[in-house]
Design an enzyme around this catalytic site. Structure first.
Site, PDB file in Angstrom:
ATOM      1  N   SER A 134       1.467  -1.982  -0.392  1.00 31.13           N
ATOM      2  CA  SER A 134       1.061  -3.384  -0.361  1.00 31.13           C
ATOM      3  C   SER A 134       0.911  -3.820  -1.812  1.00 31.13           C
ATOM      4  O   SER A 134       0.747  -2.967  -2.704  1.00 31.13           O
ATOM      5  CB  SER A 134      -0.294  -3.498   0.342  1.00 31.13           C
ATOM      6  N   TYR A 147      -8.799  -0.179   2.722  1.00 27.26           N
ATOM      7  CA  TYR A 147      -7.396  -0.607   2.675  1.00 27.26           C
ATOM      8  C   TYR A 147      -6.843  -0.452   1.254  1.00 27.26           C
ATOM      9  O   TYR A 147      -5.771   0.128   1.049  1.00 27.26           O
ATOM     10  CB  TYR A 147      -7.298  -2.066   3.125  1.00 27.26           C
ATOM     11  N   LYS A 151      -3.815   2.028  -0.052  1.00 25.87           N
ATOM     12  CA  LYS A 151      -2.541   1.510  -0.553  1.00 25.87           C
ATOM     13  C   LYS A 151      -2.273   1.965  -1.991  1.00 25.87           C
ATOM     14  O   LYS A 151      -1.131   2.230  -2.355  1.00 25.87           O
ATOM     15  CB  LYS A 151      -2.500  -0.017  -0.423  1.00 25.87           C
TER      16      LYS A 151
HETATM   17  N1  LIG Z   1       1.104  -8.263   7.018  1.00 30.48           N
HETATM   18  C1  LIG Z   1       0.781  -8.241   5.735  1.00 30.48           C
HETATM   19  O1  LIG Z   1       0.351  -9.253   5.144  1.00 30.48           O
HETATM   20  C2  LIG Z   1       0.958  -6.960   4.942  1.00 30.48           C
HETATM   21  C3  LIG Z   1       0.880  -7.034   3.550  1.00 30.48           C
HETATM   22  C4  LIG Z   1       1.015  -5.873   2.817  1.00 30.48           C
HETATM   23  C5  LIG Z   1       1.264  -4.673   3.463  1.00 30.48           C
HETATM   24  N2  LIG Z   1       1.348  -4.633   4.818  1.00 30.48           N
HETATM   25  C6  LIG Z   1       1.595  -3.339   5.457  1.00 30.48           C
HETATM   26  O2  LIG Z   1       2.712  -3.424   6.305  1.00 30.48           O
HETATM   27  C7  LIG Z   1       2.654  -2.382   7.275  1.00 30.48           C
HETATM   28  C8  LIG Z   1       2.983  -2.932   8.643  1.00 30.48           C
HETATM   29  O3  LIG Z   1       1.924  -3.804   9.059  1.00 30.48           O
HETATM   30  P1  LIG Z   1       2.198  -5.232   9.728  1.00 30.48           P
HETATM   31  O4  LIG Z   1       1.704  -6.244   8.791  1.00 30.48           O
HETATM   32  O5  LIG Z   1       3.577  -5.311  10.250  1.00 30.48           O
HETATM   33  O6  LIG Z   1       1.110  -5.194  10.922  1.00 30.48           O
HETATM   34  P2  LIG Z   1       1.281  -5.111  12.505  1.00 30.48           P
HETATM   35  O7  LIG Z   1      -0.121  -4.908  13.030  1.00 30.48           O
HETATM   36  O8  LIG Z   1       2.045  -6.268  13.018  1.00 30.48           O
HETATM   37  O9  LIG Z   1       2.127  -3.785  12.710  1.00 30.48           O
HETATM   38  C9  LIG Z   1       1.580  -2.505  12.447  1.00 30.48           C
HETATM   39  C10 LIG Z   1       2.059  -1.524  13.511  1.00 30.48           C
HETATM   40  O10 LIG Z   1       1.493  -0.236  13.222  1.00 30.48           O
HETATM   41  C11 LIG Z   1       1.107   0.335  14.458  1.00 30.48           C
HETATM   42  N3  LIG Z   1       0.086   1.369  14.283  1.00 30.48           N
HETATM   43  C12 LIG Z   1      -1.234   1.215  14.018  1.00 30.48           C
HETATM   44  N4  LIG Z   1      -1.854   2.402  14.016  1.00 30.48           N
HETATM   45  C13 LIG Z   1      -0.896   3.346  14.268  1.00 30.48           C
HETATM   46  C14 LIG Z   1      -0.939   4.749  14.387  1.00 30.48           C
HETATM   47  N5  LIG Z   1      -2.078   5.445  14.275  1.00 30.48           N
HETATM   48  N6  LIG Z   1       0.234   5.401  14.647  1.00 30.48           N
HETATM   49  C15 LIG Z   1       1.393   4.697  14.803  1.00 30.48           C
HETATM   50  N7  LIG Z   1       1.475   3.364  14.714  1.00 30.48           N
HETATM   51  C16 LIG Z   1       0.332   2.689  14.443  1.00 30.48           C
HETATM   52  C17 LIG Z   1       0.577  -0.834  15.256  1.00 30.48           C
HETATM   53  O11 LIG Z   1       0.521  -0.539  16.654  1.00 30.48           O
HETATM   54  C18 LIG Z   1       1.582  -1.911  14.914  1.00 30.48           C
HETATM   55  O12 LIG Z   1       2.653  -1.944  15.839  1.00 30.48           O
HETATM   56  C19 LIG Z   1       1.251  -1.792   7.150  1.00 30.48           C
HETATM   57  O13 LIG Z   1       1.300  -0.579   6.424  1.00 30.48           O
HETATM   58  C20 LIG Z   1       0.501  -2.840   6.367  1.00 30.48           C
HETATM   59  O14 LIG Z   1      -0.601  -2.318   5.657  1.00 30.48           O
HETATM   60  C21 LIG Z   1       1.199  -5.751   5.565  1.00 30.48           C
END
Ligand SMILES: NC(=O)c1ccc[n+]([C@@H]2O[C@H](COP(=O)([O-])OP(=O)(O)OC[C@H]3O[C@@H](n4cnc5c(N)ncnc54)[C@H](O)[C@@H]3O)[C@@H](O)[C@H]2O)c1
Length: 273
Positions: A134, A147, A151
């Protein structure tokens, strides 16, 4: 193979790889959305295979690696992407929250690397690992310690892996994806926690950071933009897959504080980004 493939960035990656003509293994802990994602990819003509996986558990990721080989014989791109969010004052965050967030966000990536790197090396062909960190892995924000720590650790782990693969002249490349705010369900991460677990009432800082995250994610960029960036980075064998300029400036300011030995400033980019 993509973890966290039932939603958000992971689902966009899986779709995009499918559109590129790749066979795709979708891994996620959430059963019903995972099944729906597999069905949608198959309807679109993609050879897709869903494997319910808890990335926080080593044996679950080992089983995922075995299933991947059973399904498709070899693996060339691995996206350690699953992630969750919890915040609060760093000294007040419940141990269970630390364990949950570090379990998914950091141990999930460690397990993914341990189980899949040997498979990526086994065939001797070009291959690539993408770890989702992130921009919160390059800057620091108050009230989001689990978090942020997870990260920063994923960035450090990915950079370490990059050095090691380079020294070994490995055909395996690595990228670290550092998104800004993306319109996904990360603000509802709690949906993936043990249903029965007792929770302490939300603190003012937890409520503040949850609301800030919900707002920034609601106005975030489309997950498909991340898939676009990732595919381009794999093609170019580019390590850092970063957000736009204001975030990079915030990261550069932090590096400048370190270089000059200045105390850290807090000039938000928002938590979760
Ligand atoms: N959305 C944002 O603004 C953002 C920004 C920076 C980084 N990220 C990162 O992007 C990645 C994806 O997140 P997203 O934003 O798509 O969120 P999201 O919640 O839409 O998707 C995350 C997915 O991870 C799955 N998950 C959670 N715990 C799990 C586990 N123990 N085992 C397997 N799967 C699991 C969830 O069921 C979900 O389908 C994450 O690592 C998040 O930290 C997101």
């Amino acid at each position: 193979m993509v973890t966290g493939a039932a939603s958000g960035i992971g689902l966009a990656l899986a779709r995009r790889f499918g559109a590129e003509g790749m066979r795709v293994v979708l891994a996620d802990v959430e059963a019903e959305p995972l099944r729906a994602a597999e069905a949608a990819l198959r309807d679109a003509g993609v050879d897709a295979c869903a494997v319910r996986t808890d990335v926080a558990r080593a044996e679950s990721v080992e089983a995922l690696a075995r299933r991947t080989l059973e399904a498709f014989g070899s693996v060339h791109v691995v996206c350690n992407n699953a992630g969750v969010f919890a915040g609060g004052l760093s000294w007040e965050v419940p141990l269970a929250d630390w364990e949950w967030v570090l379990g998914v966000n950091l141990w999930g990536v460690i397990h993914g690397m341990r189980s899949f790197l040997p498979l990526l090396h086994a065939h001797g062909e070009e291959a690539h690992v993408v770890n989702t960190a992130s921009m919160a892995g390059l800057v620091t924000n108050p009230f989001a310690a689990p978090y942020t720590v997870s990260k920063h650790a994923v960035v450090a782990l990915s950079e370490t892996l990059y050095h090691e693969l380079t020294l070994r002249r490995s055909p395996v490349g690595v990228s670290v994806l550092c998104p800004e705010a993306v319109a996904t369900r990360i603000g509802a991460s709690e949906r993936n926690r043990d249903a029965g677990a007792a929770r302490a009432p939300e603190t003012a800082e937890q409520a503040f950071v949850r609301e800030a995250l919900t707002r920034s994610v609601a106005g975030g960029v489309a997950p498909e933009a991340m898939a676009e960036r990732v595919v381009a980075a794999i093609r170019d064998r580019r390590f850092y897959v970063l957000a736009e300029d204001d975030w990079r400036r915030a990261a550069a300011l932090r590096c400048e504080d370190v270089r000059l030995g200045r105390n850290p400033r807090f000039e938000p980019p928002r938590p979760g980004g």
